[in-house]
Design an enzyme around this catalytic site. Structure first.
Site, PDB file in Angstrom:
ATOM      1  N   GLY A  27       6.004   5.931  -6.554  1.00  0.00           N
ATOM      2  CA  GLY A  27       5.432   4.686  -6.050  1.00  0.00           C
ATOM      3  C   GLY A  27       4.126   4.945  -5.328  1.00  0.00           C
ATOM      4  N   LYS A  49      13.465  10.966  -9.441  1.00  0.00           N
ATOM      5  CA  LYS A  49      14.715  11.038 -10.195  1.00  0.00           C
ATOM      6  C   LYS A  49      14.558  10.467 -11.597  1.00  0.00           C
ATOM      7  CE  LYS A  49      16.867   6.922  -8.096  1.00  0.00           C
ATOM      8  NZ  LYS A  49      18.039   6.464  -7.333  1.00  0.00           N
ATOM      9  N   THR A  57       6.719  -0.162  -6.796  1.00  0.00           N
ATOM     10  CA  THR A  57       5.284  -0.437  -6.833  1.00  0.00           C
ATOM     11  C   THR A  57       4.856  -0.958  -8.199  1.00  0.00           C
ATOM     12  OG1 THR A  57       4.857   1.304  -5.215  1.00  0.00           O
ATOM     13  CG2 THR A  57       2.983   0.519  -6.485  1.00  0.00           C
ATOM     14  N   GLN A  61       3.529  -7.619  -8.242  1.00  0.00           N
ATOM     15  CA  GLN A  61       2.600  -8.479  -8.970  1.00  0.00           C
ATOM     16  C   GLN A  61       1.478  -8.996  -8.071  1.00  0.00           C
ATOM     17  OE1 GLN A  61       5.262 -11.525 -10.276  1.00  0.00           O
ATOM     18  NE2 GLN A  61       6.094 -10.324 -11.956  1.00  0.00           N
ATOM     19  N   GLY A  63      -0.168  -8.364  -5.037  1.00  0.00           N
ATOM     20  CA  GLY A  63      -1.352  -7.609  -4.680  1.00  0.00           C
ATOM     21  C   GLY A  63      -1.192  -6.853  -3.381  1.00  0.00           C
ATOM     22  N   GLU A 127      -1.330 -15.898  -0.241  1.00  0.00           N
ATOM     23  CA  GLU A 127       0.112 -15.952  -0.460  1.00  0.00           C
ATOM     24  C   GLU A 127       0.799 -16.554   0.757  1.00  0.00           C
ATOM     25  OE1 GLU A 127       1.530 -12.112  -1.621  1.00  0.00           O
ATOM     26  OE2 GLU A 127       0.617 -12.225  -3.604  1.00  0.00           O
ATOM     27  N   ASP A 222      18.519   5.951  -1.611  1.00  0.00           N
ATOM     28  CA  ASP A 222      18.773   7.384  -1.462  1.00  0.00           C
ATOM     29  C   ASP A 222      18.151   7.960  -0.191  1.00  0.00           C
ATOM     30  OD1 ASP A 222      20.000   7.354  -4.057  1.00  0.00           O
ATOM     31  OD2 ASP A 222      17.989   7.430  -4.925  1.00  0.00           O
ATOM     32  N   HIS A 243      13.513 -12.501  -2.407  1.00  0.00           N
ATOM     33  CA  HIS A 243      12.365 -13.212  -2.953  1.00  0.00           C
ATOM     34  C   HIS A 243      12.839 -14.565  -3.457  1.00  0.00           C
ATOM     35  CE1 HIS A 243       8.726 -14.214  -5.115  1.00  0.00           C
ATOM     36  NE2 HIS A 243       8.144 -13.168  -4.548  1.00  0.00           N
ATOM     37  N   HIS A 350      14.955  -8.422  -2.690  1.00  0.00           N
ATOM     38  CA  HIS A 350      13.604  -7.995  -3.036  1.00  0.00           C
ATOM     39  C   HIS A 350      13.090  -6.837  -2.185  1.00  0.00           C
ATOM     40  CE1 HIS A 350       9.565  -8.324  -4.595  1.00  0.00           C
ATOM     41  NE2 HIS A 350       9.065  -8.637  -3.409  1.00  0.00           N
ATOM     42  N   ARG A 385       8.946  -9.387   6.257  1.00  0.00           N
ATOM     43  CA  ARG A 385       7.673  -8.843   5.784  1.00  0.00           C
ATOM     44  C   ARG A 385       6.722  -9.956   5.349  1.00  0.00           C
ATOM     45  NH1 ARG A 385       5.693  -7.133   0.444  1.00  0.00           N
ATOM     46  NH2 ARG A 385       7.601  -8.025  -0.410  1.00  0.00           N
ATOM     47  N   LEU A 391       2.195  -2.723   0.346  1.00  0.00           N
ATOM     48  CA  LEU A 391       1.308  -1.740  -0.290  1.00  0.00           C
ATOM     49  C   LEU A 391       0.284  -1.219   0.713  1.00  0.00           C
ATOM     50  CD1 LEU A 391       0.665  -3.370  -3.803  1.00  0.00           C
ATOM     51  CD2 LEU A 391       2.452  -1.765  -3.113  1.00  0.00           C
TER      52      LEU A 391
END
Length: 538
Positions: A27, A49, A57, A61, A63, A127, A222, A243, A350, A385, A391
């Protein structure tokens, strides 16, 4: 009980590989951090893995959020983040994010990422819960894929980075309060000990805790689970973001339909065709994600439906196809035309706001162990979030982690570890059944709506699975279930402890936010050397 190690072993009998920096996962967090470490002349091992392209990542979609426009400012970005976080963000961590994010975007560009342009300027969108247009995107709605493409190409051609695909990290190795490396299983089943000056968890989130999720099948928690077993502090696991708009259509996967579609004018309608968000929040479809998701659930219950509609048919077809080409093409595969049809959607798991607690430099309470990306809890996201901050967080704190590693002395500890417990064999089919049962328990008792009775019942059902830890584990699917079970217990325990509703955590029996008592974090800690004791700090 959850054991310290998942497998029996004598570390002295294992082959040893030495690297300066061990990056667990891919990612944006893993790739960016590995590249930064290599730039600083560290030898780097990336362990995935599956492959470099298999991560959350890749499916991002919308950004990446950063202050680029002259009309925007770090102060605005900070305020939006703090509001979305519902009182639990670390202000220091948010300040780091909003001030260092633009430089991180520049670093991504220098590494080959190509963001969309309009008239020679970055094409910025808006957004949910953002007050400004500050979301950079790539190829319309394929931002994550473009970032992973660019960083993967650079990482695979970097002589300072070795990439191990199809390897599974079973456990972290610790001695005297510091992390010395990890136990890794190769594709052929053989195990080895990877030793390093610094170990960085970049293993993503826990989406596979739930039957309906936008996450890929590798998101099995993990990193959180192995860090917990090693004695790291695990923070805010009750805050799970669902989401609001994943595709809900017979025969189709729960494909994410980006919040940016609502940012460009899409509206939500119930199955009667009525637009309903005005009854729930003044920001309508651009309200915080937890608000929108619960509003959708309310409408589904009221209308006895399994979905609501996302309607963008009033916007220009050319704009929709240009701005969201991948979403358009994906829906078209199932006979749904985004420009003319209302798209059936429903919430799906999500993003995990909580995770392995770190400081402002990405380091955990275990020396030499760092966490970056969704697996971490830096304090940026709080209880909810803000869209597209994840990102940005990965690149900002990835850089800080590498800056800290530069100052670390060489690793001297050589642990002597021998584990030999009676264990039983578990048929593979039983693992598949156990995983599905776990997901159903989480959806039913620890999903979008929770209460003490349900959480207590869910925790009881999950703990009935604890004998699994006494099994002989040899396959990836078995390790993943052990990690999912660990994360399910941590999430449910944290949700039961927090007797209020805040951000991504909603309790029917405590529907109001309670700042006087609960403006604080839940932290779970498995003490070193203990097999059962679990302490919750609040």
């Amino acid at each position: 009980m959850i054991p310290r190690y998942l497998v029996d072993l004598s570390i002295e009998d294992l082959p040893v590989i030495e690297k300066d920096v061990i990056v667990i996962g891919a990612g944006i967090a893993g790739l960016f951090t590995a590249l930064r470490a290599s730039e600083n002349n560290h030898s780097v091992l990336m362990i995935t893995k599956k492959s470099l392209l298999d991560s959350n990542t890749r499916y991002a979609q919308g950004g990446i959020a950063a202050v680029i426009s002259e009309e925007d400012s770090p102060a605005y970005h900070r305020e939006d983040t703090l509001i979305a976080g519902a009182g639990l963000c670390s202000e220091d961590a948010v300040n780091v994010l909003v001030h260092e994010g633009p430089e991180g975007v520049s670093n991504l560009i220098s590494m080959g990422t190509q963001f969309d342009l309009e008239n020679g300027e970055f094409a910025l969108t808006k957004e949910g819960a953002h007050s400004q247009r500050r979301i950079l995107h790539a190829n319309g709605d394929a931002t994550g894929y473009e970032i992973v493409r660019a960083l993967s190409e650079k990482a695979t051609s970097d002589p300072g980075i070795d990439v191990w695909d199809d390897h599974f990290v079973i456990d972290l190795v610790t001695q005297d309060g510091e992390c010395c490396g990890a136990i890794v299983q190769k594709p052929d089943g053989h195990r080895l000990y990877v030793r390093g000056k610094a170990t960085i968890l970049c293993s993503g989130g826990t989406g596979q805790l739930y039957r309906y999720t936008t996450n890929p099948d590798v998101a099995t928690g993990d990193g959180v689970a192995m860090a917990y077993r090693a004695g790291a502090l695990i923070q805010d696991m009750e805050f799970v973001q669902f989401h609001p708009t994943s595709l809900c259509y017979p025969g189709a996967p729960r494909f994410l339909i980006s919040e940016a579609v609502r940012g460009e004018g899409a509206v939500l309608r119930n199955i009667r065709g009525d637009r309903f968000m005005e009854r729930y929040h003044p920001q309508l479809e651009l309200a915080p994600r937890d608000v929108v998701a619960r509003a959708i659930i309310s409408e589904m219950e009221e209308t006895k439906s399994t979905f609501v509609y996302l309607d963008v048919t009033h916007e220009s077809p050319d704009m929709v196809k240009h701005r969201f080409p991948n979403i358009y093409e994906f829906c078209l595969q199932y006979g749904l035309d985004l420009t003319t049809d209302w798209i059936p959607v429903a919430p799906a798991a999500h993003y995990m706001m909580g995770g392995v607690k770190t400081d402002l430099n990405g380091e955990t309470n275990i020396r030499r162990l760092f966490a970056c990306g969704e697996v971490s809890s830096t304090g940026v996201h709080g209880a909810n979030r803000l869209a597209s901050n994840s990102l940005s967080e990965a690149i900002v704190f990835g850089k800080r982690i590498v800056d800290s590693i530069i100052k670390l002395p060489e690793l001297e500890t050589k642990p002597v570890i021998e584990i030999d417990h009676p264990r039983m064999s578990t048929p593979m089919q039983a693992v598949v059944e156990k995983r599905l049962k776990l997901q159903k328990v989480m959806v039913r008792y620890a999903g979008l709506r929770r209460n003490a009775q349900g959480l207590g019942r869910g925790l009881e059902e999950l703990k009935r699975q604890l004998p699994f830890f006494q099994s002989v584990l040899t396959k990836r699917e078995e390790y993943e279930f052990a990690n999912l079970l660990t994360c399910a217990i941590l999430t449910t325990e944290s949700a039961l402890q927090r007797e209020e509703s805040r951000g991504g955590h909603f309790r029917d029996d405590f529907p109001e936010k309670n700042d006087a008592v609960w403006r604080k974090h839940t932290v779970l800690h498995r003490l070193q050397g203990m097999t059962e004791e679990r302490i919750i700090h609040v």
